[in-house]
Design a protein around this motif. Structure first.
Motif, mmCIF file in Angstrom:
data_model
loop_
_atom_site.group_PDB
_atom_site.id
_atom_site.type_symbol
_atom_site.label_atom_id
_atom_site.label_comp_id
_atom_site.label_asym_id
_atom_site.label_seq_id
_atom_site.Cartn_x
_atom_site.Cartn_y
_atom_site.Cartn_z
ATOM 1 N N ASP A 60 0.830 -1.210 0.000
ATOM 2 C CA ASP A 60 0.000 0.000 0.000
ATOM 3 C C ASP A 60 0.862 1.258 0.000
ATOM 4 N N ASN A 61 1.905 1.272 0.831
ATOM 5 C CA ASN A 61 2.777 2.443 0.916
ATOM 6 C C ASN A 61 3.618 2.626 -0.342
ATOM 7 N N ALA A 62 4.030 1.531 -0.954
ATOM 8 C CA ALA A 62 4.773 1.614 -2.218
ATOM 9 C C ALA A 62 3.868 2.155 -3.323
ATOM 10 N N ARG A 63 2.620 1.740 -3.317
ATOM 11 C CA ARG A 63 1.662 2.222 -4.321
ATOM 12 C C ARG A 63 1.443 3.728 -4.169
ATOM 13 N N ALA A 69 3.496 2.904 -11.240
ATOM 14 C CA ALA A 69 4.104 1.592 -11.488
ATOM 15 C C ALA A 69 3.092 0.590 -12.041
ATOM 16 N N ASP A 70 3.624 -0.507 -12.574
ATOM 17 C CA ASP A 70 2.787 -1.607 -13.063
ATOM 18 C C ASP A 70 2.552 -2.655 -11.982
ATOM 19 N N PHE A 71 3.563 -2.876 -11.138
ATOM 20 C CA PHE A 71 3.470 -3.847 -10.039
ATOM 21 C C PHE A 71 4.109 -3.250 -8.788
ATOM 22 N N TRP A 72 3.567 -3.646 -7.637
ATOM 23 C CA TRP A 72 4.143 -3.309 -6.343
ATOM 24 C C TRP A 72 4.363 -4.630 -5.618
ATOM 25 N N VAL A 73 5.569 -4.818 -5.068
ATOM 26 C CA VAL A 73 5.939 -6.092 -4.461
ATOM 27 C C VAL A 73 6.522 -5.853 -3.069
ATOM 28 N N ALA A 74 6.059 -6.643 -2.103
ATOM 29 C CA ALA A 74 6.614 -6.582 -0.757
ATOM 30 C C ALA A 74 6.918 -7.983 -0.258
ATOM 31 N N ILE A 75 8.019 -8.099 0.461
ATOM 32 C CA ILE A 75 8.404 -9.338 1.126
ATOM 33 C C ILE A 75 8.651 -8.985 2.587
ATOM 34 N N GLU A 76 7.868 -9.587 3.461
ATOM 35 C CA GLU A 76 8.002 -9.323 4.896
ATOM 36 C C GLU A 76 8.377 -10.620 5.590
ATOM 37 N N ALA A 77 9.505 -10.595 6.295
ATOM 38 C CA ALA A 77 9.965 -11.772 7.027
ATOM 39 C C ALA A 77 9.449 -11.713 8.458
ATOM 40 N N VAL A 88 4.892 -12.832 0.830
ATOM 41 C CA VAL A 88 5.090 -12.024 -0.366
ATOM 42 C C VAL A 88 3.712 -11.550 -0.824
ATOM 43 N N VAL A 89 3.601 -10.251 -1.069
ATOM 44 C CA VAL A 89 2.369 -9.672 -1.599
ATOM 45 C C VAL A 89 2.740 -8.903 -2.864
ATOM 46 N N ILE A 90 2.014 -9.179 -3.935
ATOM 47 C CA ILE A 90 2.222 -8.507 -5.221
ATOM 48 C C ILE A 90 0.877 -7.988 -5.699
ATOM 49 N N GLU A 91 0.847 -6.734 -6.131
ATOM 50 C CA GLU A 91 -0.375 -6.159 -6.687
ATOM 51 C C GLU A 91 -0.052 -5.451 -7.994
ATOM 52 N N ASN A 92 -1.068 -5.433 -8.864
ATOM 53 C CA ASN A 92 -1.071 -4.503 -9.977
ATOM 54 C C ASN A 92 -2.415 -3.766 -9.885
ATOM 55 N N ARG A 93 -2.833 -3.108 -10.894
ATOM 56 C CA ARG A 93 -4.074 -2.325 -10.800
ATOM 57 C C ARG A 93 -5.337 -3.191 -10.750
ATOM 58 N N GLU A 94 -5.231 -4.439 -11.168
ATOM 59 C CA GLU A 94 -6.410 -5.300 -11.246
ATOM 60 C C GLU A 94 -6.493 -6.391 -10.188
ATOM 61 N N GLN A 95 -5.372 -6.868 -9.704
ATOM 62 C CA GLN A 95 -5.416 -8.030 -8.822
ATOM 63 C C GLN A 95 -4.246 -8.080 -7.856
ATOM 64 N N CYS A 96 -4.316 -9.093 -7.000
ATOM 65 C CA CYS A 96 -3.304 -9.275 -5.966
ATOM 66 C C CYS A 96 -2.927 -10.756 -5.910
ATOM 67 N N ALA A 157 8.641 -18.010 -3.272
ATOM 68 C CA ALA A 157 7.397 -17.374 -2.838
ATOM 69 C C ALA A 157 6.960 -16.282 -3.809
ATOM 70 N N VAL A 158 7.916 -15.549 -4.389
ATOM 71 C CA VAL A 158 7.562 -14.524 -5.379
ATOM 72 C C VAL A 158 6.960 -15.183 -6.619
ATOM 73 N N VAL A 159 7.553 -16.270 -7.068
ATOM 74 C CA VAL A 159 6.998 -16.997 -8.224
ATOM 75 C C VAL A 159 5.564 -17.433 -7.926
ATOM 76 N N LEU A 160 5.327 -17.969 -6.746
ATOM 77 C CA LEU A 160 3.977 -18.403 -6.376
ATOM 78 C C LEU A 160 3.003 -17.229 -6.320
ATOM 79 N N ALA A 161 3.445 -16.112 -5.763
ATOM 80 C CA ALA A 161 2.571 -14.936 -5.673
ATOM 81 C C ALA A 161 2.291 -14.336 -7.049
ATOM 82 N N LEU A 162 3.161 -14.596 -8.014
ATOM 83 C CA LEU A 162 2.943 -14.112 -9.385
ATOM 84 C C LEU A 162 1.941 -14.961 -10.176
ATOM 85 N N SER A 163 1.560 -16.109 -9.654
ATOM 86 C CA SER A 163 0.666 -17.014 -10.387
ATOM 87 C C SER A 163 -0.590 -16.338 -10.936
ATOM 88 N N PRO A 164 -1.289 -15.518 -10.167
ATOM 89 C CA PRO A 164 -2.513 -14.902 -10.702
ATOM 90 C C PRO A 164 -2.279 -13.968 -11.883
#
Length: 171
Positions: A60-63, A69-77, A88-96, A157-164
């Motif tokens: 949300d803060n990166a957005r 941007a086209d994508f916003w990506v966060a990795i929180e340990a 890992v959370v990835i968003e674009n304008r349409e989905q997450c 985890a990033v690859v998995l979050a990119l699946s959608p």
């Protein structure tokens, strides 16, 4: 070319994001814009919910910081059930897309210090003598004798979050 905002300046996380986007969308398909944003959770999140909230808050803060941007990506340990892991959370304008990484059980001596309020990175740096270990191989690299690293586990985890974003069945 995709403009990807990484909600971190941590090299291990940026490397994982770049590798995953390259594998999914092709070589040269993205430009990573790494920025530092707040997570809204403690430096060392405890529990899956708090860790996931940190990743969502970072996206949300990166957005807000880079709305073009086209994508916003966060990795929180975080730490959960005596192990370290990440969300890992990835968003674009349409989905997450969201995915949780593999977990690494922590030795009691490390876990006790973290549960007493210290962050995992500095605790591991103290025991290993590796300065800023969290920006390098991390606890995962130490405890797997380099077979895995923070970046390699984040990458999955990033690859998995990119699946959608590249599979029509999600839409």
């Amino acid at each position: 070319m995709h403009h990807v905002v990484s909600a971190t300046t941590n090299p291990a996380k940026i490397q994982a994001i770049l590798a995953a986007f390259t594998e999914i969308f092709g070589e040269g398909s993205c430009h990573i814009d790494a920025i530092s944003v707040e997570s809204g959770v403690p430096e060392q999140p405890l529990g899956s919910d708090e860790t996931r909230a940190g990743a969502r808050n970072r996206v949300d803060n990166a957005r807000l910081a880079r709305p073009e941007a086209d994508f916003w990506v966060a990795i929180e340990a975080g730490i959960d059930e005596d192990s370290t892991f990440s969300w890992v959370v990835i968003e674009n304008r349409e989905q997450c897309g969201e995915a949780r990484s593999a977990t690494l059980p922590l030795p009691k001596v490390i876990l006790d210090k973290v549960l007493a309020g210290e962050a995992l990175g500095p605790v591991m740096s103290h025991y290993t003598g590796i300065d800023e270990i969290g920006r390098k191989e991390g606890a995962i690299g130490v405890f797997t004798a380099g077979t895995l690293t923070r970046s390699s586990v984040y990458h999955q985890a990033v690859v998995l979050a990119l699946s959608p974003f590249h599979n029509a069945i999600y839409r």
